[in-house]
Design a protein around this motif. Structure first.
Motif, short mmCIF file in Angstrom:
data_model
loop_
_atom_site.label_atom_id
_atom_site.label_comp_id
_atom_site.label_asym_id
_atom_site.label_seq_id
_atom_site.Cartn_x
_atom_site.Cartn_y
_atom_site.Cartn_z
N ASP A 26 1.16 -1.22 0.67
CA ASP A 26 -0.39 -0.18 0.43
C ASP A 26 0.18 1.19 0.20
O ASP A 26 0.59 2.20 0.10
N ILE A 27 1.89 1.18 0.37
CA ILE A 27 3.37 2.73 0.23
C ILE A 27 3.24 2.55 -1.25
O ILE A 27 3.73 1.99 -1.59
N SER A 28 3.09 3.73 -1.30
CA SER A 28 3.51 4.31 -2.99
C SER A 28 3.90 4.96 -2.83
O SER A 28 4.81 6.03 -1.56
N ARG A 29 5.20 5.43 -3.84
CA ARG A 29 6.04 6.74 -4.28
C ARG A 29 6.29 7.69 -3.55
O ARG A 29 4.82 8.11 -4.33
N VAL A 30 6.70 8.83 -3.53
CA VAL A 30 6.91 9.83 -2.76
C VAL A 30 7.22 10.73 -4.00
O VAL A 30 7.60 10.72 -4.75
N ASP A 31 5.42 11.97 -4.12
CA ASP A 31 5.49 13.09 -5.17
C ASP A 31 6.45 14.16 -5.43
O ASP A 31 6.71 14.75 -4.22
N ALA A 32 6.96 14.68 -6.15
CA ALA A 32 7.91 15.62 -6.31
C ALA A 32 7.60 16.39 -5.98
O ALA A 32 8.19 17.41 -5.16
N PHE A 33 6.12 17.04 -5.70
CA PHE A 33 5.03 17.75 -5.33
C PHE A 33 5.54 18.30 -3.28
O PHE A 33 5.59 19.11 -3.08
N ASP A 34 5.05 16.76 -3.22
CA ASP A 34 4.78 16.42 -1.95
C ASP A 34 6.21 17.01 -1.11
O ASP A 34 6.57 17.71 -0.21
N MET A 35 6.98 16.60 -2.08
CA MET A 35 8.60 16.91 -1.57
C MET A 35 9.30 18.41 -1.50
O MET A 35 10.08 19.22 -1.08
N ARG A 52 18.44 19.89 2.91
CA ARG A 52 19.51 19.06 2.10
C ARG A 52 18.33 18.30 2.05
O ARG A 52 17.90 17.29 2.27
N LEU A 53 18.80 17.92 0.28
CA LEU A 53 17.73 16.82 0.04
C LEU A 53 18.54 15.56 0.01
O LEU A 53 19.95 15.38 -0.56
N SER A 54 18.32 14.58 1.00
CA SER A 54 18.87 12.99 1.12
C SER A 54 18.11 12.55 0.01
O SER A 54 17.97 12.06 -0.69
N ALA A 55 18.03 11.01 1.39
CA ALA A 55 17.53 9.48 0.94
C ALA A 55 16.00 9.58 0.00
O ALA A 55 15.10 10.58 -0.16
N GLY A 56 16.31 9.03 -1.22
CA GLY A 56 15.70 9.59 -2.17
C GLY A 56 15.31 10.04 -3.16
O GLY A 56 14.92 9.78 -4.42
N ARG A 57 16.31 11.54 -3.33
CA ARG A 57 16.77 12.17 -4.22
C ARG A 57 17.22 11.53 -5.87
O ARG A 57 16.34 12.03 -6.83
N LEU A 58 17.57 10.36 -5.64
CA LEU A 58 17.38 9.21 -7.45
C LEU A 58 16.47 9.26 -8.16
O LEU A 58 16.46 8.79 -9.10
N SER A 59 15.62 9.09 -7.45
CA SER A 59 14.14 8.36 -7.80
C SER A 59 13.73 9.50 -9.12
O SER A 59 12.51 9.26 -9.29
N SER A 61 13.55 13.36 -11.37
CA SER A 61 14.17 13.26 -12.28
C SER A 61 15.46 14.97 -12.48
O SER A 61 14.77 15.38 -11.24
N ASP A 62 15.73 15.15 -13.02
CA ASP A 62 16.53 16.23 -13.12
C ASP A 62 15.38 17.52 -13.01
O ASP A 62 15.79 18.17 -12.01
N ALA A 63 14.57 17.49 -13.94
CA ALA A 63 12.91 18.74 -13.66
C ALA A 63 12.44 18.23 -12.16
O ALA A 63 12.76 19.82 -11.51
N GLU A 64 12.30 17.71 -11.72
CA GLU A 64 11.67 17.06 -10.25
C GLU A 64 12.97 18.39 -9.20
O GLU A 64 12.46 18.75 -8.12
N GLN A 65 14.13 17.56 -9.80
CA GLN A 65 14.66 18.17 -8.21
C GLN A 65 15.42 19.72 -8.38
O GLN A 65 15.32 19.98 -7.93
N PHE A 66 14.71 20.00 -9.48
CA PHE A 66 15.47 21.43 -9.87
C PHE A 66 14.05 22.12 -9.03
O PHE A 66 14.33 22.98 -8.43
N MET A 67 12.91 21.47 -9.53
CA MET A 67 11.89 22.39 -8.40
C MET A 67 11.79 22.57 -7.08
O MET A 67 11.93 23.04 -6.58
N MET A 68 12.46 21.67 -5.89
CA MET A 68 12.89 20.70 -5.19
C MET A 68 14.05 22.53 -4.75
O MET A 68 13.57 23.14 -3.80
N PHE A 69 14.83 22.51 -5.14
CA PHE A 69 15.85 23.93 -5.27
C PHE A 69 14.95 25.10 -5.06
O PHE A 69 14.65 25.83 -4.56
#
Length: 86
Positions: A26-35, A52-59, A61-69
């Motif tokens: 029942d555990i789903s992947r963490v959404d980039a918008f939630d992060m 700092r972005l830590s565990a799970g960051r490699l899941s 995309s580059d665009a999603e990581q950019f959004m987090m920054f």
């Protein structure tokens, strides 16, 4: 907080087979918008803290990581040292 921590890691769950959460279907992947929301909240609550972005960051995309920054992250852990599930 009266005194801000030096840094705070923001982690996405990395499901590992053989653990209670890894075996739970029942555990789903963490959404980039939630992060991004978690990062923005940490930035508002702790404005002087390095976020700092830590565990799970490699899941993400580059665009999603950019959004987090853009949401307020200061850095990202690079490589697998101390962060690997192997």
């Amino acid at each position: 907080l009266p005194e801000h921590p030096e840094s705070v890691p923001i982690n996405a769950l990395v499901s590992v087979e053989g653990t209670p959460l890894g075996d739970d279907g029942d555990i789903s992947r963490v959404d980039a918008f939630d992060m991004a929301r978690m990062i923005a909240t940490a930035r508002i609550v702790m404005p002087r803290t390095m976020v700092r972005l830590s565990a799970g960051r490699l899941s993400f995309s580059d665009a999603e990581q950019f959004m987090m920054f853009q949401a307020g992250a200061n850095s990202i852990f690079n490589g697998d040292k101390l962060l690997t599930t192997d």
